[in-house]
Design a protein around this motif. Structure first.
Motif, mmCIF file in Angstrom:
data_model
loop_
_atom_site.group_PDB
_atom_site.id
_atom_site.type_symbol
_atom_site.label_atom_id
_atom_site.label_comp_id
_atom_site.label_asym_id
_atom_site.label_seq_id
_atom_site.Cartn_x
_atom_site.Cartn_y
_atom_site.Cartn_z
ATOM 1 N N GLY A 103 0.829 -1.205 0.000
ATOM 2 C CA GLY A 103 0.000 0.000 0.000
ATOM 3 C C GLY A 103 0.853 1.240 0.000
ATOM 4 N N TYR A 127 4.873 5.429 -4.643
ATOM 5 C CA TYR A 127 3.985 4.733 -5.585
ATOM 6 C C TYR A 127 4.771 4.269 -6.807
ATOM 7 N N PHE A 130 6.644 1.119 -6.133
ATOM 8 C CA PHE A 130 5.829 -0.095 -6.186
ATOM 9 C C PHE A 130 5.705 -0.573 -7.630
ATOM 10 N N MET A 144 -2.406 -4.014 -4.891
ATOM 11 C CA MET A 144 -2.061 -2.705 -4.342
ATOM 12 C C MET A 144 -3.306 -2.095 -3.716
ATOM 13 N N GLU A 145 -3.215 -1.749 -2.439
ATOM 14 C CA GLU A 145 -4.351 -1.113 -1.773
ATOM 15 C C GLU A 145 -4.001 0.330 -1.475
ATOM 16 N N ASN A 146 -5.052 1.167 -1.403
ATOM 17 C CA ASN A 146 -4.835 2.573 -1.137
ATOM 18 C C ASN A 146 -6.120 3.207 -0.635
ATOM 19 N N LEU A 163 -0.280 0.582 -13.679
ATOM 20 C CA LEU A 163 -0.092 -0.776 -13.170
ATOM 21 C C LEU A 163 -0.172 -1.834 -14.263
#
Length: 474
Positions: A103, A127, A130, A144-146, A163
Protein backbone atom coordinates in the motif's frame (compact mmCIF):
# COMPACT_ATOMS: atom_id res chain seq x y z
CA UNK A 1 9.39 -29.67 -11.79
CA UNK A 2 9.59 -25.89 -12.21
CA UNK A 3 9.33 -24.53 -15.73
CA UNK A 4 10.90 -21.16 -16.55
CA UNK A 5 9.41 -19.07 -19.31
CA UNK A 6 11.42 -16.04 -20.36
CA UNK A 7 8.39 -14.22 -21.73
CA UNK A 8 8.95 -10.60 -22.80
CA UNK A 9 6.66 -8.04 -21.19
CA UNK A 10 5.78 -5.35 -23.73
CA UNK A 11 6.46 -1.67 -23.17
CA UNK A 12 8.90 -1.96 -20.23
CA UNK A 13 11.91 0.24 -20.74
CA UNK A 14 14.76 1.56 -18.65
CA UNK A 15 14.39 1.02 -14.91
CA UNK A 16 11.01 -0.67 -15.50
CA UNK A 17 12.54 -3.47 -17.56
CA UNK A 18 12.64 -6.97 -16.02
CA UNK A 19 16.12 -8.42 -15.68
CA UNK A 20 15.68 -12.20 -15.66
CA UNK A 21 13.23 -15.03 -16.35
CA UNK A 22 10.79 -15.80 -13.55
CA UNK A 23 9.36 -19.12 -12.45
CA UNK A 24 5.98 -19.55 -14.11
CA UNK A 25 5.28 -22.65 -12.06
CA UNK A 26 6.53 -22.09 -8.53
CA UNK A 27 6.42 -24.13 -5.36
CA UNK A 28 3.07 -25.51 -4.32
CA UNK A 29 2.71 -22.83 -1.64
CA UNK A 30 2.70 -19.47 -3.47
CA UNK A 31 5.11 -16.86 -2.18
CA UNK A 32 4.50 -13.20 -1.33
CA UNK A 33 6.63 -10.06 -1.04
CA UNK A 34 5.00 -7.25 0.97
CA UNK A 35 6.05 -3.66 0.20
CA UNK A 36 5.21 -0.79 2.58
CA UNK A 37 4.14 -3.64 4.86
CA UNK A 38 3.69 -1.77 8.13
CA UNK A 39 2.90 -4.27 10.85
CA UNK A 40 1.80 -6.85 8.28
CA UNK A 41 -1.98 -6.81 7.84
CA UNK A 42 -1.81 -7.82 4.19
CA UNK A 43 0.80 -10.49 4.96
CA UNK A 44 -1.30 -11.92 7.79
CA UNK A 45 -4.30 -12.25 5.50
CA UNK A 46 -2.28 -13.86 2.72
CA UNK A 47 -0.67 -16.25 5.18
CA UNK A 48 -4.12 -17.25 6.43
CA UNK A 49 -5.05 -18.00 2.82
CA UNK A 50 -2.11 -20.40 2.42
CA UNK A 51 0.63 -18.14 1.05
CA UNK A 52 4.23 -18.11 2.24
CA UNK A 53 5.50 -14.66 3.21
CA UNK A 54 9.13 -14.48 2.09
CA UNK A 55 9.94 -10.80 2.59
CA UNK A 56 8.68 -7.35 3.46
CA UNK A 57 9.88 -3.78 3.60
CA UNK A 58 8.94 -0.65 5.51
CA UNK A 59 10.68 2.52 6.62
CA UNK A 60 9.33 2.51 10.21
CA UNK A 61 11.64 0.51 12.53
CA UNK A 62 8.81 -0.10 15.00
CA UNK A 63 6.55 -1.59 12.33
CA UNK A 64 9.51 -3.64 11.09
CA UNK A 65 10.01 -5.02 14.59
CA UNK A 66 6.37 -6.10 14.73
CA UNK A 67 6.59 -7.70 11.30
CA UNK A 68 9.79 -9.57 12.17
CA UNK A 69 8.27 -10.88 15.40
CA UNK A 70 5.18 -12.25 13.68
CA UNK A 71 6.81 -13.51 10.47
CA UNK A 72 10.14 -14.89 11.70
CA UNK A 73 10.75 -16.90 8.51
CA UNK A 74 10.43 -13.83 6.27
CA UNK A 75 13.15 -11.29 5.56
CA UNK A 76 12.15 -7.93 7.06
CA UNK A 77 13.99 -5.09 5.30
CA UNK A 78 13.83 -1.79 7.17
CA UNK A 79 14.71 1.34 5.24
CA UNK A 80 13.69 3.79 2.55
CA UNK A 81 12.84 1.83 -0.61
CA UNK A 82 14.01 4.80 -2.70
CA UNK A 83 17.62 4.24 -1.58
CA UNK A 84 19.43 2.07 -4.14
CA UNK A 85 20.93 -0.27 -1.54
CA UNK A 86 17.53 -0.84 0.09
CA UNK A 87 15.77 -1.34 -3.24
CA UNK A 88 18.43 -3.85 -4.26
CA UNK A 89 17.87 -5.90 -1.10
CA UNK A 90 14.11 -5.85 -1.65
CA UNK A 91 14.40 -7.05 -5.24
CA UNK A 92 16.86 -9.73 -4.21
CA UNK A 93 14.53 -11.04 -1.50
CA UNK A 94 11.63 -11.03 -3.97
CA UNK A 95 13.21 -13.06 -6.75
CA UNK A 96 10.74 -15.70 -7.95
CA UNK A 97 7.80 -14.56 -5.79
CA UNK A 98 4.32 -15.27 -7.08
CA UNK A 99 2.61 -12.17 -5.67
CA UNK A 100 3.72 -8.65 -4.69
CA UNK A 101 1.42 -6.78 -2.31
CA UNK A 102 1.56 -3.35 -0.73
CA UNK A 103 0.00 0.00 0.00
CA UNK A 104 2.34 2.78 -1.18
CA UNK A 105 1.45 6.32 -0.08
CA UNK A 106 0.16 8.34 -3.02
CA UNK A 107 -0.56 12.01 -2.36
CA UNK A 108 -0.72 14.20 -5.45
CA UNK A 109 -4.25 13.48 -6.64
CA UNK A 110 -4.95 17.09 -7.61
CA UNK A 111 -2.22 17.09 -10.23
CA UNK A 112 -4.38 15.22 -12.73
CA UNK A 113 -6.30 18.43 -13.26
CA UNK A 114 -3.08 19.92 -14.63
CA UNK A 115 -2.69 17.07 -17.11
CA UNK A 116 0.41 15.65 -15.41
CA UNK A 117 0.72 12.00 -14.51
CA UNK A 118 0.70 11.19 -10.82
CA UNK A 119 3.52 8.66 -11.25
CA UNK A 120 5.79 11.53 -12.34
CA UNK A 121 4.99 13.74 -9.35
CA UNK A 122 7.85 13.76 -6.79
CA UNK A 123 5.31 13.37 -3.98
CA UNK A 124 4.36 9.99 -5.43
CA UNK A 125 7.86 8.53 -5.53
CA UNK A 126 6.82 5.66 -3.25
CA UNK A 127 3.99 4.73 -5.58
CA UNK A 128 6.46 4.75 -8.45
CA UNK A 129 8.69 2.38 -6.46
CA UNK A 130 5.83 -0.10 -6.19
CA UNK A 131 5.21 0.00 -9.94
CA UNK A 132 8.93 -0.25 -10.63
CA UNK A 133 9.39 -3.25 -8.33
CA UNK A 134 6.46 -5.11 -9.92
CA UNK A 135 8.05 -4.47 -13.33
CA UNK A 136 11.37 -5.86 -12.15
CA UNK A 137 10.06 -8.96 -10.38
CA UNK A 138 7.24 -9.84 -12.81
CA UNK A 139 5.12 -11.75 -10.28
CA UNK A 140 2.12 -13.73 -11.44
CA UNK A 141 -0.09 -11.27 -9.57
CA UNK A 142 0.02 -8.15 -7.45
CA UNK A 143 -2.33 -6.42 -5.03
CA UNK A 144 -2.06 -2.70 -4.34
CA UNK A 145 -4.35 -1.11 -1.77
CA UNK A 146 -4.83 2.57 -1.14
CA UNK A 147 -7.20 5.22 0.16
CA UNK A 148 -10.65 5.60 -1.45
CA UNK A 149 -9.71 9.11 -2.59
CA UNK A 150 -7.63 7.57 -5.34
CA UNK A 151 -10.92 6.59 -6.99
CA UNK A 152 -11.66 10.19 -7.94
CA UNK A 153 -12.15 11.08 -11.60
CA UNK A 154 -8.94 10.90 -13.59
CA UNK A 155 -6.76 9.29 -10.92
CA UNK A 156 -8.26 5.81 -11.15
CA UNK A 157 -7.66 5.58 -14.87
CA UNK A 158 -4.07 6.78 -14.53
CA UNK A 159 -3.24 4.30 -11.77
CA UNK A 160 -4.80 1.41 -13.67
CA UNK A 161 -2.80 2.33 -16.77
CA UNK A 162 0.43 2.62 -14.78
CA UNK A 163 -0.09 -0.78 -13.17
CA UNK A 164 -0.89 -2.48 -16.47
CA UNK A 165 2.74 -1.87 -17.53
CA UNK A 166 1.84 -1.47 -21.21
CA UNK A 167 -0.25 -4.62 -21.35
CA UNK A 168 1.91 -6.87 -19.19
CA UNK A 169 -0.86 -7.11 -16.60
CA UNK A 170 -4.65 -7.20 -16.56
CA UNK A 171 -5.75 -4.89 -13.75
CA UNK A 172 -9.08 -4.32 -12.02
CA UNK A 173 -9.79 -1.84 -9.19
CA UNK A 174 -12.31 -2.63 -6.45
CA UNK A 175 -13.66 -0.23 -3.84
CA UNK A 176 -14.23 -2.42 -0.78
CA UNK A 177 -15.53 -1.91 2.75
CA UNK A 178 -14.00 -4.24 5.33
CA UNK A 179 -17.31 -4.56 7.22
CA UNK A 180 -18.73 -6.33 4.15
CA UNK A 181 -16.14 -9.08 4.61
CA UNK A 182 -16.62 -10.04 8.26
CA UNK A 183 -14.47 -7.31 9.81
CA UNK A 184 -16.16 -5.53 12.75
CA UNK A 185 -15.19 -2.12 11.41
CA UNK A 186 -16.26 0.06 8.49
CA UNK A 187 -13.08 0.68 6.53
CA UNK A 188 -13.11 1.54 2.84
CA UNK A 189 -10.05 0.72 0.72
CA UNK A 190 -9.38 0.89 -2.99
CA UNK A 191 -7.78 -2.39 -4.05
CA UNK A 192 -6.10 -2.99 -7.41
CA UNK A 193 -5.60 -6.63 -8.37
CA UNK A 194 -3.30 -7.31 -11.30
CA UNK A 195 -2.79 -10.67 -13.03
CA UNK A 196 0.01 -11.26 -15.50
CA UNK A 197 -1.47 -11.25 -18.98
CA UNK A 198 0.08 -14.58 -19.93
CA UNK A 199 -2.00 -16.26 -17.22
CA UNK A 200 -5.06 -15.71 -19.37
CA UNK A 201 -7.25 -14.92 -16.34
CA UNK A 202 -9.44 -11.91 -15.50
CA UNK A 203 -8.88 -10.12 -12.16
CA UNK A 204 -11.71 -10.69 -9.67
CA UNK A 205 -14.65 -8.47 -8.86
CA UNK A 206 -15.41 -8.51 -5.12
CA UNK A 207 -18.85 -8.00 -3.66
CA UNK A 208 -19.05 -9.13 -0.02
CA UNK A 209 -22.26 -9.05 2.01
CA UNK A 210 -23.08 -5.39 1.20
CA UNK A 211 -24.12 -5.01 4.82
CA UNK A 212 -22.85 -1.43 4.84
CA UNK A 213 -25.39 -0.56 2.14
CA UNK A 214 -28.34 -2.19 3.91
CA UNK A 215 -27.72 -1.49 7.61
CA UNK A 216 -26.80 1.69 9.44
CA UNK A 217 -26.61 3.02 12.98
CA UNK A 218 -29.10 5.90 13.11
CA UNK A 219 -29.55 8.64 15.70
CA UNK A 220 -33.26 8.62 16.54
CA UNK A 221 -33.02 11.46 19.02
CA UNK A 222 -30.70 12.73 21.71
CA UNK A 223 -29.34 9.73 23.56
CA UNK A 224 -31.11 7.17 21.35
CA UNK A 225 -29.41 5.08 18.66
CA UNK A 226 -30.53 1.99 16.79
CA UNK A 227 -29.51 -0.13 13.80
CA UNK A 228 -31.95 0.45 10.95
CA UNK A 229 -32.48 -1.33 7.64
CA UNK A 230 -32.51 0.37 4.25
CA UNK A 231 -32.72 -0.36 0.51
CA UNK A 232 -33.86 -3.94 -0.15
CA UNK A 233 -35.86 -4.74 2.98
CA UNK A 234 -35.71 -8.51 2.50
CA UNK A 235 -31.96 -8.48 2.06
CA UNK A 236 -31.55 -5.97 4.89
CA UNK A 237 -33.63 -8.11 7.27
CA UNK A 238 -31.47 -11.15 6.53
CA UNK A 239 -28.32 -9.15 7.15
CA UNK A 240 -29.68 -7.76 10.41
CA UNK A 241 -30.44 -11.30 11.54
CA UNK A 242 -26.87 -12.32 10.67
CA UNK A 243 -25.49 -9.32 12.55
CA UNK A 244 -27.46 -10.25 15.68
CA UNK A 245 -26.32 -13.89 15.55
CA UNK A 246 -23.12 -14.40 17.62
CA UNK A 247 -22.37 -17.61 15.71
CA UNK A 248 -22.43 -15.88 12.32
CA UNK A 249 -19.13 -14.36 11.18
CA UNK A 250 -20.31 -12.84 7.89
CA UNK A 251 -21.33 -9.61 9.65
CA UNK A 252 -19.78 -8.85 13.05
CA UNK A 253 -20.63 -6.25 15.70
CA UNK A 254 -18.35 -4.48 18.18
CA UNK A 255 -19.63 -6.51 21.13
CA UNK A 256 -19.15 -9.78 19.25
CA UNK A 257 -15.53 -8.68 18.77
CA UNK A 258 -14.78 -7.33 22.24
CA UNK A 259 -17.12 -8.63 24.95
CA UNK A 260 -14.69 -11.26 26.28
CA UNK A 261 -12.22 -8.46 27.15
CA UNK A 262 -14.68 -6.54 29.32
CA UNK A 263 -12.48 -6.87 32.43
CA UNK A 264 -9.72 -4.57 31.12
CA UNK A 265 -9.57 -1.41 33.23
CA UNK A 266 -8.51 2.14 32.42
CA UNK A 267 -4.91 2.73 33.46
CA UNK A 268 -3.93 -0.94 33.25
CA UNK A 269 -0.14 -1.00 32.76
CA UNK A 270 0.47 -4.71 32.21
CA UNK A 271 0.88 -5.56 28.52
CA UNK A 272 0.22 -9.28 28.95
CA UNK A 273 -2.57 -11.29 30.57
CA UNK A 274 -2.94 -15.05 31.14
CA UNK A 275 -5.75 -16.40 28.99
CA UNK A 276 -7.31 -17.83 32.15
CA UNK A 277 -8.26 -14.27 33.13
CA UNK A 278 -10.26 -13.78 29.95
CA UNK A 279 -13.97 -14.46 29.82
CA UNK A 280 -15.15 -17.44 27.84
CA UNK A 281 -15.56 -16.62 24.17
CA UNK A 282 -19.08 -15.35 23.55
CA UNK A 283 -19.11 -15.37 19.75
CA UNK A 284 -17.73 -17.35 16.85
CA UNK A 285 -15.65 -14.31 15.89
CA UNK A 286 -13.94 -14.36 19.29
CA UNK A 287 -13.23 -18.06 18.89
CA UNK A 288 -11.75 -17.34 15.49
CA UNK A 289 -9.50 -14.62 16.91
CA UNK A 290 -8.32 -16.92 19.73
CA UNK A 291 -7.13 -19.71 17.42
CA UNK A 292 -3.42 -20.47 17.90
CA UNK A 293 -3.43 -18.44 21.12
CA UNK A 294 -1.37 -20.28 23.72
CA UNK A 295 -1.12 -19.29 27.37
CA UNK A 296 -1.04 -15.46 27.18
CA UNK A 297 -2.63 -12.59 25.33
CA UNK A 298 -0.60 -9.45 24.64
CA UNK A 299 -1.23 -5.72 24.08
CA UNK A 300 -3.88 -5.44 26.81
CA UNK A 301 -2.64 -2.31 28.56
CA UNK A 302 -5.22 0.49 28.61
CA UNK A 303 -4.55 4.26 28.62
CA UNK A 304 -5.26 6.29 31.72
CA UNK A 305 -8.28 8.56 31.63
CA UNK A 306 -9.01 11.81 33.49
CA UNK A 307 -12.12 12.38 35.54
CA UNK A 308 -13.64 14.94 33.15
CA UNK A 309 -13.53 12.44 30.28
CA UNK A 310 -15.12 9.76 32.47
CA UNK A 311 -17.91 12.17 33.40
CA UNK A 312 -18.57 13.02 29.75
CA UNK A 313 -18.51 9.39 28.62
CA UNK A 314 -21.10 8.52 31.25
CA UNK A 315 -23.30 11.16 29.63
CA UNK A 316 -22.92 9.68 26.14
CA UNK A 317 -24.91 6.56 25.24
CA UNK A 318 -23.47 3.65 23.29
CA UNK A 319 -23.13 4.75 19.68
CA UNK A 320 -23.30 8.41 20.67
CA UNK A 321 -20.96 11.37 20.42
CA UNK A 322 -20.49 14.98 21.53
CA UNK A 323 -23.99 15.89 20.30
CA UNK A 324 -25.43 13.91 23.20
CA UNK A 325 -23.60 15.98 25.85
CA UNK A 326 -25.65 18.26 28.04
CA UNK A 327 -24.72 21.94 28.16
CA UNK A 328 -22.91 21.43 31.48
CA UNK A 329 -20.78 18.63 30.04
CA UNK A 330 -19.52 20.85 27.22
CA UNK A 331 -17.56 23.00 29.68
CA UNK A 332 -13.84 22.80 29.00
CA UNK A 333 -13.13 21.86 32.61
CA UNK A 334 -15.78 20.16 34.72
CA UNK A 335 -14.03 19.07 37.90
CA UNK A 336 -11.63 22.01 38.03
CA UNK A 337 -8.69 19.81 37.11
CA UNK A 338 -6.76 21.55 34.30
CA UNK A 339 -5.50 19.32 31.48
CA UNK A 340 -4.68 19.95 27.86
CA UNK A 341 -4.97 23.32 26.10
CA UNK A 342 -7.60 25.76 27.30
CA UNK A 343 -10.09 27.59 25.08
CA UNK A 344 -11.14 31.24 25.09
CA UNK A 345 -14.82 30.28 25.23
CA UNK A 346 -14.49 28.04 28.28
CA UNK A 347 -16.21 25.31 26.25
CA UNK A 348 -14.94 22.28 24.40
CA UNK A 349 -13.41 23.25 21.10
CA UNK A 350 -14.15 21.68 17.74
CA UNK A 351 -10.88 19.74 17.95
CA UNK A 352 -12.19 17.90 21.04
CA UNK A 353 -15.41 16.67 19.48
CA UNK A 354 -13.99 13.79 17.45
CA UNK A 355 -12.72 12.16 20.65
CA UNK A 356 -16.07 11.84 22.41
CA UNK A 357 -17.52 8.87 20.54
CA UNK A 358 -18.64 5.55 22.01
CA UNK A 359 -18.95 2.34 20.07
CA UNK A 360 -22.36 0.73 19.75
CA UNK A 361 -22.41 -2.95 20.76
CA UNK A 362 -24.91 -3.92 18.06
CA UNK A 363 -23.02 -2.81 14.96
CA UNK A 364 -19.49 -2.68 13.61
CA UNK A 365 -17.12 0.13 14.59
CA UNK A 366 -16.43 3.19 12.47
CA UNK A 367 -13.00 3.53 10.87
CA UNK A 368 -10.30 3.57 13.52
CA UNK A 369 -7.48 6.06 13.19
CA UNK A 370 -4.05 5.93 14.79
CA UNK A 371 -4.98 7.39 18.19
CA UNK A 372 -6.21 5.61 21.30
CA UNK A 373 -9.11 8.03 21.79
CA UNK A 374 -10.59 7.49 18.32
CA UNK A 375 -13.16 5.13 19.89
CA UNK A 376 -14.34 4.59 23.46
CA UNK A 377 -15.78 1.36 24.81
CA UNK A 378 -19.55 0.91 24.48
CA UNK A 379 -19.94 -0.31 28.07
CA UNK A 380 -17.00 0.93 30.16
CA UNK A 381 -15.94 4.61 30.33
CA UNK A 382 -12.49 3.98 28.93
CA UNK A 383 -10.42 3.92 25.76
CA UNK A 384 -9.61 0.67 23.99
CA UNK A 385 -6.44 -1.34 24.39
CA UNK A 386 -4.22 -2.07 21.39
CA UNK A 387 -5.57 -5.63 21.54
CA UNK A 388 -9.13 -4.34 21.17
CA UNK A 389 -8.03 -2.15 18.26
CA UNK A 390 -6.52 -5.29 16.75
CA UNK A 391 -9.76 -7.24 17.28
CA UNK A 392 -11.72 -4.56 15.43
CA UNK A 393 -9.14 -4.80 12.63
CA UNK A 394 -9.43 -8.64 12.63
CA UNK A 395 -5.85 -9.37 13.69
CA UNK A 396 -5.76 -12.75 15.47
CA UNK A 397 -4.91 -12.69 19.17
CA UNK A 398 -1.58 -14.43 18.64
CA UNK A 399 -0.38 -11.45 16.56
CA UNK A 400 1.71 -9.25 18.87
CA UNK A 401 2.42 -5.57 18.28
CA UNK A 402 5.77 -4.33 19.50
CA UNK A 403 8.37 -1.62 18.85
CA UNK A 404 12.07 -1.47 18.09
CA UNK A 405 13.86 -1.77 21.47
CA UNK A 406 16.18 1.11 20.64
CA UNK A 407 15.17 4.35 22.34
CA UNK A 408 14.99 7.82 20.91
CA UNK A 409 14.87 9.08 17.32
CA UNK A 410 15.58 6.55 14.58
CA UNK A 411 15.43 6.94 10.79
CA UNK A 412 11.80 6.38 9.79
CA UNK A 413 10.45 6.44 13.35
CA UNK A 414 7.49 8.73 14.04
CA UNK A 415 7.55 10.60 17.34
CA UNK A 416 5.03 9.73 20.03
CA UNK A 417 6.44 6.89 22.09
CA UNK A 418 5.92 3.15 22.20
CA UNK A 419 2.23 3.11 23.06
CA UNK A 420 1.30 5.53 20.29
CA UNK A 421 3.40 3.55 17.82
CA UNK A 422 1.42 0.39 18.53
CA UNK A 423 -1.92 2.12 18.06
CA UNK A 424 -0.61 3.68 14.85
CA UNK A 425 0.57 0.31 13.54
CA UNK A 426 -2.88 -1.20 14.06
CA UNK A 427 -4.76 1.85 12.80
CA UNK A 428 -2.77 2.00 9.55
CA UNK A 429 -3.09 -1.70 8.75
CA UNK A 430 -5.18 -3.51 6.18
CA UNK A 431 -7.63 -5.79 8.05
CA UNK A 432 -6.32 -9.36 7.72
CA UNK A 433 -9.77 -10.85 7.07
CA UNK A 434 -10.23 -8.49 4.13
CA UNK A 435 -6.74 -9.38 2.90
CA UNK A 436 -7.54 -13.08 3.28
CA UNK A 437 -10.62 -12.76 1.07
CA UNK A 438 -8.53 -11.02 -1.59
CA UNK A 439 -5.77 -13.62 -1.26
CA UNK A 440 -8.14 -16.57 -1.68
CA UNK A 441 -9.48 -15.18 -4.94
CA UNK A 442 -5.98 -14.39 -6.22
CA UNK A 443 -4.79 -17.89 -5.31
CA UNK A 444 -7.67 -19.48 -7.20
CA UNK A 445 -6.83 -17.48 -10.32
CA UNK A 446 -3.08 -18.08 -10.32
CA UNK A 447 -3.68 -21.78 -9.67
CA UNK A 448 -5.98 -21.82 -12.70
CA UNK A 449 -3.32 -20.04 -14.74
CA UNK A 450 -0.71 -22.57 -13.65
CA UNK A 451 -2.97 -25.45 -14.59
CA UNK A 452 -3.46 -23.95 -18.03
CA UNK A 453 0.29 -23.45 -18.43
CA UNK A 454 0.96 -27.10 -17.57
CA UNK A 455 -1.42 -28.17 -20.33
CA UNK A 456 0.23 -25.76 -22.76
CA UNK A 457 3.90 -26.33 -21.88
CA UNK A 458 4.10 -30.01 -20.89
CA UNK A 459 4.52 -32.47 -23.85
CA UNK A 460 1.63 -34.84 -24.38
CA UNK A 461 2.14 -38.58 -23.88
CA UNK A 462 1.60 -39.14 -27.60
CA UNK A 463 4.54 -36.92 -28.56
CA UNK A 464 7.69 -38.81 -29.49
CA UNK A 465 10.45 -38.29 -26.97
CA UNK A 466 14.01 -37.68 -28.22
CA UNK A 467 16.30 -40.69 -28.27
CA UNK A 468 18.59 -41.04 -25.26
CA UNK A 469 22.28 -40.64 -26.15
CA UNK A 470 24.24 -43.85 -26.13
CA UNK A 471 26.73 -44.36 -23.34
CA UNK A 472 30.35 -43.78 -24.18
CA UNK A 473 32.05 -46.86 -25.47
CA UNK A 474 28.85 -48.63 -26.45
Amino acid sequence: MVTQLALPLPGLEGDMAPSAPVDFLSAQQPRVLDLFAGAGGLSQGFQQAGFEIVGASDIDPDACATFALNFPEAQAICGDIRLPEVHERIVESGQGVDVVVGGPPCQAFSQVRNHSRIIDDPRNSLYREFVKTVGELRPLAFVMENVPGMAQMGVLEQVKEDLELSGAYNVRPNLLDAADFGVPQARKRLVFVGLRSDLGETPPLFKGTEATLHLALVRQGKGKYAVETRRDEVRAAALLKALEDPDNTTVVSASQALSDLWNLKAGRREEVMPIGEMKEAESEYQRLMRKQLEDKIWNVSVPRINSDTVTRLKGIPAGGNHRDLTEALTARYISGEKWGPSTDSGKLGRAHFYAYRRLHPGVWAWTLNTKADSAYHYRMPRALSVREFARLQSFPDHFVFTTDPRRGPLPGRIDGGQAHSRYRQVGNAVPPLLAEEIAQRVKTLIDAGREQSVQTVAPSSSEKKPARPAAAGA
